[in-house]
Every structure is written in structure tokens, then in C-alpha cells.
Design an enzyme around this catalytic site. Structure first.
Site, short mmCIF file in Angstrom:
data_model
loop_
_atom_site.label_atom_id
_atom_site.label_comp_id
_atom_site.label_asym_id
_atom_site.label_seq_id
_atom_site.Cartn_x
_atom_site.Cartn_y
_atom_site.Cartn_z
N CYS B 113 -85.71 50.60 -94.96
CA CYS B 113 -86.52 51.05 -93.83
C CYS B 113 -87.44 49.96 -93.31
O CYS B 113 -88.04 50.10 -92.25
CB CYS B 113 -87.35 52.27 -94.21
SG CYS B 113 -86.37 53.55 -94.95
N HIS B 351 -87.26 58.17 -86.68
CA HIS B 351 -87.18 57.05 -87.62
C HIS B 351 -85.75 56.49 -87.67
O HIS B 351 -85.04 56.67 -88.65
CB HIS B 351 -87.64 57.54 -89.00
CG HIS B 351 -87.65 56.49 -90.07
ND1 HIS B 351 -87.81 55.15 -89.81
CD2 HIS B 351 -87.50 56.60 -91.42
CE1 HIS B 351 -87.77 54.48 -90.96
NE2 HIS B 351 -87.58 55.33 -91.94
#
Lengths: 306, 397
Positions: B113, B351
Site C-alpha cells: 500500500c 484506496h
């Protein structure tokens, strides 16, 4: 995701994981199935992630706050690969630490004689015979049940309503209980602490008939050491042969309908599996081939213990 | 020379170098690096757009906003985590480069991420070494082409494959473990945690690029489906498609200058950490960044931090030093002189893994301009904070 090669490498870490430990944190993941996974600090100080297994719901409910609980390693089926390889891995089981009342063992060793086995194997017959033949030293404990009386019951049950059963459970008067989920009949069974204690006070050994949940419940309540535990198997060399002899007996005694028999057979498969998975819960595994020999063997083991 | 002496001399050498690195000239950005252009797609579920379409859109917008032309771009750095697993598409660097007329050199960065911010960090290194003067940094992720089961499994790639992959464990599960422990250690209540997602949704309602622009009631967090006890669906950042691009340059100037770009790492598996309720990589990256920018924490007006799960937001507040240990939630319950995740954060903005780190910098830029303040910070991490990257942007009026 597990392939044969990953499973092979996992074997190396198995010894390291095979230790008892303490839960640092846990979570229950809700997907198609729910899994409880915990971060565990093992005895050697290392940490692992592992599944928490519970054979009885009872365990889980009484252990809502798991952080800080002790766990023991257990081997359990973790997944089946696409190639059909069954992967076993270490899972962890919560041990509920139970304070056992100390008593003077020289006076009388308080122990329970438990007989476990699939439906139809002859548990009730054996317990009845023991209660008669060894009436001077053993007494059958009445089983508390919510099911309705049936023809063929011979005084081994105490019948109560669902409500009364629930009340006793909430008051903590049950040493162990089990729910047997079923489509064809509503069945809950349990043992009352007082009944067992009364028998001990009379200087006798209580004889109980159990299945997996009841046995684990008793082991948790009184401690594993206070149970002389017998597993009873139907005769037969293979699992199939055992199941067919059970089917024969269930049909012969004629107490259940065909649908109920089929359901009991389904449970029997699990029961047979349980003998293997939880071998540590049994002291002796006996085969009910000939009743006379069996009773003699029981007496021998029981007397040795006394 | 004996083997021991050999090791000793090696040790002396490396520890010397380390000391020099820690104490030396390298504690600030070597060149003046400016953020000269940026662009992004709105984050969301874009069934009609492919990975390439997303890249094209973000790239085009960023070039349109910049004082340079496409031909001035010396290099393309792309951030993408899951291309192979979700789109059967590796080689995302070349893919992006091919969309420019002169096909400049390109590479791809993957750090779970944190891919986006690590790509920015890499770009800084190329700019500082004068290998390039203008770099287009692009993050992209296309996650909605596969089933949620597949994406859940793919995201577990950010954990330690052999130590953390217990059958049934998911990333929400890992943060569920963290949340449970945090609640146990600091007595955080479930209803307090509800406020985090509710605040992020409220902020996102003002952000046209956010995936979810509708405010939610705090109670609805608790009543949404349970995902990994104690975390519910509305505690988790969503699965999104999206791309974001920034153009960094030492040649072209703008009022937005990158003052710090730092990277820190920690053990990937949570079984190898001493504490799971605090992330040391965040602390380390922040400390280095403040030193690099020569500013104090109080100077930072606006913060975009990595709230992949509501509990992560609480822990970030403590690790970034805006709250004491165990009091992170107060940044959400009490008024503060800083703004936290004014964009809506990962929770409400969406996201798309590789794009997030770059989007954060874009949002920091917008907020600095809007509030006319000087310093803004972007904090982006990967996995359970095994990689953490912090950027500080200065707005000079």
C-alpha cells in the site's frame, strides 16, 4: 493458499509451533465460514498466528475474553488443496483453567467412570449392568434431558422442560451439557453437579454415559484427572463394518424412527472420528463384542483405579 | 588477516558509514524539488475504464496542469501493487511510458500500500542524483475486475507469506487483531472508534474526487456487517479503481517544494513485532522527515495519514506524535489546530493501493493552497506498517 510444496515446508516449522502459549490478541473473521485467529506468544517467547479450535460451543461462550488465556496446540485439518491433499496444521485450543477443590485422597478418590461412544453401541446397557453388578461400588447418574419420554427408556433419564433446563444451566448447576441439533427431534442433555456429588458422598463411583461435548464438559468442570474414561466401539474391523453393526442394533431396539436412526448414524461418524482426534481424553478404548467379557474388563480397570 | 579481524574491520566500516549517514549532510533534500503538476481520476468503481485508461487520464491531467510539455518528462515512475493478480498485467512501467510520444525511460515500484509514496521517494533520488530533471510519478490500481475473494487473497500478499498466512486470515483480520489488543491495552471503546469513519465521510463530502461523498452516522459503523471482530465493514477502506499522477521537477519551479522524503521499514510479519499497538516505522520516518525539513511537528498545518482501517488512524495519531499513547482518538473527538485527512482519507476517498500515496500528496497541495498555510505532511504505509514513507510539502507564497 496451500500447495504441496508450501505444505512440505510448513512441516519444518511445526515442531516450533507445537507448544502451549498465551493469547496476545484474537479476532473472529466473518467470511463464508467464520474463523477465530489469534496471535499467540509461545513458551519459548516466539509469537505465532494460529486458528483457535473449539470442540464445544460451551468453551467459546465461557471464554468471551480470550486475551491472556492459555492455549494448547492441537493438530487439526486446516485445508484441502485443489489436488485433494489434506493439509493438517497446528491449531490452538483454549484451556479453561478450573480450580479443582482439594480433597483428602486417602479417604476416597473421587472419580467418575465415563462411557463414551456412538448411539447404539451399548453405553446404556453397560452402565445399567455396572450399576447392578457392582451396586456396592458404582451408581448410575441420571441424565437430565429435555426430550419426551419414550418407550424403551429404563429410568436412566430425568425429564425436564426446556425452560427448567435453561434455568439450571444459568444457575451453573450443570456440570456439563450438550445440544444435539436435529431436524427430527429437540434434544438437550446434561448432568447435574449435585447428583454426582451425592454419589461421592455415599462413597460410590458415579457412572456416566457421555458423548463428545458431555465428556469435554465434565473434564473441564472436574478436571481430566478425575475421570476414568472409556471409549466404546462397535465390533467391526473397518469403519464401515462398525457403522453397519450400529445400524443393525439401532433398528433392532426399535426406539427410533428411520429418520432419527439416519441422523444418529451421521453423528456416529463424527463420534468415531473424535476417538482419534482427542485420544488424550480416553484412558481405555474397548470393543463391545461380548457383554460378559466387556463388563469384566470394566470391573478390572475400575478396581485397579480404586 | 584473520577472519575475526576481517569481520571487525567490516563492522567498523559499515558502522562508520551508518554514522555518517545518520549525522551528515544527507539529512536534507539535496536539490530543490518542486511539485509542478498533478492530476487524478476520481476514485471509485470504474467498470468502463481499463488499467490503461486510468493511467492515461491521470497522466493527461497532470501534464495539462504543469508548466512543462509531455516531451520535457525525462522519466516515468509507476507505482502498482496488484497488476499481475487483478488485471494479469505486469510491466506497468513500460505501459505508462508508451503513452507518451517520446517513450521515456520507465520503471515500476511495488511496496504494497506504500507503493505510491515509495515511487515519490525513488523519484527524489533520481532528481537529487541529476539522472533526471523532470519525472512523472504515477500510481494506479484497478481492483474491481476480480471477485472480492480474489482481491482479499491478493492483498494478503502484503503480509509475510509463510508466517502470517493462516487459512482464513485476511488483512482486516490482521487489523482486527491489532484493534482487539489496542482496546484491551488502552480501554478504547467501540463507540469511540465509530467517530473515525464518520469524520472521514464527513470530510469526503466536500471532496469531488472521493469515492464516498455521503456522510454517515457514527452508529451506522457499529451496525454495519462484522468483518473481523471488532472491525465492521465501515471501519475498512474500500476496494477502488483509480490513478493519480504528480510531476516533480528540479528544472521547472512552482510554489510547492518537497522538503522531506523519508522511508522506514519494520518486520513484515506481526509475529516478529514486540508491540502491535504502535508502528515503529511511522515514528522513524516522521522523525527523519522533521529533521530533513528542519521544522517542528507544530509547524505542520495539514496531514494526510494512512487510515486503511479506523484503528490505524488512531495509532497513526500517536505514532506521528499528535497524541499521547492510548489517546489517539482524542484527535478525532476534540478540536485540533491541525487538519487530519481533510480529503476523507483512505476510508472515504477510496484506496486504489498504488495510487494512494500519490493522491495524498495531491490533497496536501490542495489543502495548503486553500488554507494558505506553509507545511503539509503525507504519511503512507504498506501492510501493517512494514514500509512507511513520509513526505513534507512546503507552500511558499
Amino acid at each position: 493458499m496451500s500447495t504441496p510444496s508450501i505444505a512440505h515446508r510448513a512441516l519444518k516449522t511445526r515442531n516450533q509451533k507445537n507448544q502451549s502459549g498465551t493469547i496476545i490478541s484474537y479476532t473472529t473473521i466473518t467470511q463464508s465460514q467464520s474463523h477465530t485467529i489469534a496471535l499467540i506468544e509461545l513458551e519459548d517467547g516466539s509469537r505465532v498466528l494460529g486458528q483457535i479450535v473449539c470442540h464445544s460451543e460451551q468453551n467459546m461462550l465461557s471464554a468471551t475474553a480470550l486475551i491472556g488465556q492459555r492455549v494448547m496446540p492441537r493438530m487439526a485439518l486446516s485445508s484441502i488443496t485443489e489436488q485433494g491433499l489434506r493439509i493438517y496444521d497446528i491449531s490452538y485450543e483454549v484451556i479453561i483453567q478450573k480450580k479443582i477443590d482439594t480433597f483428602d485422597e486417602s479417604v476416597f478418590p473421587r472419580y467418575i467412570l465415563a462411557i463414551t461412544g456412538p448411539s447404539g453401541v451399548g453405553k446404556s446397557t453397560v452402565s445399567k449392568l455396572l450399576g447392578t453388578v457392582c451396586s456396592h461400588s458404582m451408581t448410575r447418574v441420571p441424565i437430565l434431558t429435555t426430550r419426551h419420554p419414550k418407550e424403551g427408556d429404563d429410568g436412566e433419564y430425568t425429564y425436564v422442560s426446556q425452560k427448567e433446563f435453561e434455568k439450571l444451566h444459568k444457575e451453573g448447576k450443570l456440570a456439563a451439557y450438550t445440544d444435539i441439533p436435529s431436524n427430527s427431534e429437540e434434544r438437550r442433555y446434561g448432568y447435574v453437579v449435585e447428583d454426582l456429588e451425592r454419589i461421592w458422598e455415599n462413597g460410590k463411583v458415579p457412572v456416566v454415559v457421555t458423548e463428545m461435548h458431555l465428556l469435554q464438559g465434565l473434564a473441564q468442570h472436574f478436571g481430566r484427572r478425575s475421570i476414568l474414561s472409556f471409549g466404546l466401539l462397535p465390533p467391526g474391523k473397518s469403519r464401515r463394518a462398525m457403522l453397519s453393526s450400529l445400524l443393525f442394533r439401532l433398528r433392532k431396539r426399535g426406539r427410533e424412527t428411520e429418520a432419527q436412526i439416519r441422523e444418529r448414524l451421521k453423528h456416529a461418524v463424527q463420534d468415531l472420528q473424535f476417538f482419534k482426534e482427542r485420544a488424550e481424553l480416553f484412558d481405555h478404548i474397548l470393543v463391545n463384542e461380548d457383554l460378559d467379557t466387556l463388563i469384566k474388563t470394566f470391573q478390572k480397570h475400575a478396581l485397579e483405579t480404586v | 588477516m584473520s577472519p575475526t579481524a576481517n569481520i571487525l574491520s567490516w563492522y567498523n566500516l559499515t558502522s562508520n558509514l551508518y554514522y555518517r549517514y545518520q549525522s551528515s549532510e544527507l539529512t536534507h533534500v539535496q536539490r530543490d524539488i518542486f511539485l509542478i503538476g498533478s492530476g487524478q481520476t476520481r476514485f471509485g468503481e470504474w467498470w468502463h475504464m481499463s488499467l490503461q485508461d486510468l493511467v492515461q487520464k491521470a497522466m493527461d491531467t497532470s501534464i495539462e496542469n504543469a508548466p512543462c510539455t509531455a516531451l520535457d518528462i525525462d522519466m516515468v515512475i509507476t507505482a502498482n501493487m496488484l497488476g499481475e493478480l487483478t488485471n494479469n498485467q505486469a510491466h506497468v512501467g513500460a505501459l505508462a511510458s508508451a503513452l507518451l510520444p517520446h517513450k521515456p525511460p520507465a520503471l515500476r515500484i511495488e511496496a504494497a500500500c506504500a507503493s505510491g509514496s515509495v515511487a515519490l521517494h525513488t523519484a527524489c533520488a533520481f532528481l537529487e542524483s541529476e539522472r533526471a530533471e523532470t519525472i512523472l510519478v504515477l500510481g494506479v490500481e484497478k481492483m474491481t475486475d476480480v471477485s472480492s475473494e480474489q482481491i482479499t487473497r491478493a492483498l494478503m500478499g502484503a503480509s509475510d507469506n509463510e508466517k502470517d498466512q493462516v487459512p482464513g486470515l485476511t488483512f482486516p483480520g490482521i487489523f482486527g487483531l491489532i484493534a482487539k489488543r489496542y482496546m484491551y491495552e488502552y480501554g478504547l471503546k467501540r463507540e469511540e472508534l465509530n467517530i473515525v469513519s464518520a469524520r472521514h465521510h464527513e470530510n469526503a463530502s466536500k471532496n469531488p474526487n472521493a469515492q464516498f461523498r455521503s456522510p454517515i452516522a457514527p452508529e451506522s459503523v457499529e451496525t454495519s456487517p462484522l468483518v473481523a471482530d471488532p472491525l465492521h465493514m465501515l471501519d475498512c477502506s474500500p476496494i477502488s479503481d483509480g490513478a493519480a499522477a504528480c510531476i516533480l521537477s528540479t528544472k521547472y519551479k512552482s510554489p510547492f517544494q518537497l522538503r522531506a522524503s523519508t522511508l522506514a521499514n519494520d518486520a513484515v510479519s506481526i509475529t516478529d513485532r514486540e508491540s502491535i499497538t504502535s508502528f515503529s516505522a511511522t515514528k522513524e520516518a516522521l522523525e527523519k522527515a522533521l529533521k530533513e525539513a528542519c521544522i517542528r511537528r507544530e509547524d505542520i498545518a495539514t496531514i494526510e495519514h494512512h487510515d486503511c482501517f479506523s484503528i490505524a488512524a488512531v495509532i497513526n495519531m500517536e505514532d506521528l506524535g499528535f497524541a499521547d499513547k492510548g489517546k489517539g482518538i482524542e484527535c478525532y473527538t476534540k478540536p485540533s489546530s491541525h487538519t487530519f485527512n481533510a480529503s476523507g482519507g483512505l476510508k472515504a476517498c477510496g484506496h486504489p493501493v498504488g495510487a494512494t500515496g500519490i493522491k495524498q500528496l495531491i490533497d496536501v497541495r490542495k489543502q495548503l493552497e486553500h488554507s494558505q498555510s506553509r507545511y503539509g505532511l503525507a504519511h503512507n504505509f504498506g501492510g501493517a506498517c512494514a514500509t512507511c514513507c513520509v513526505h513534507i510539502l512546503e507552500y511558499t507564497v
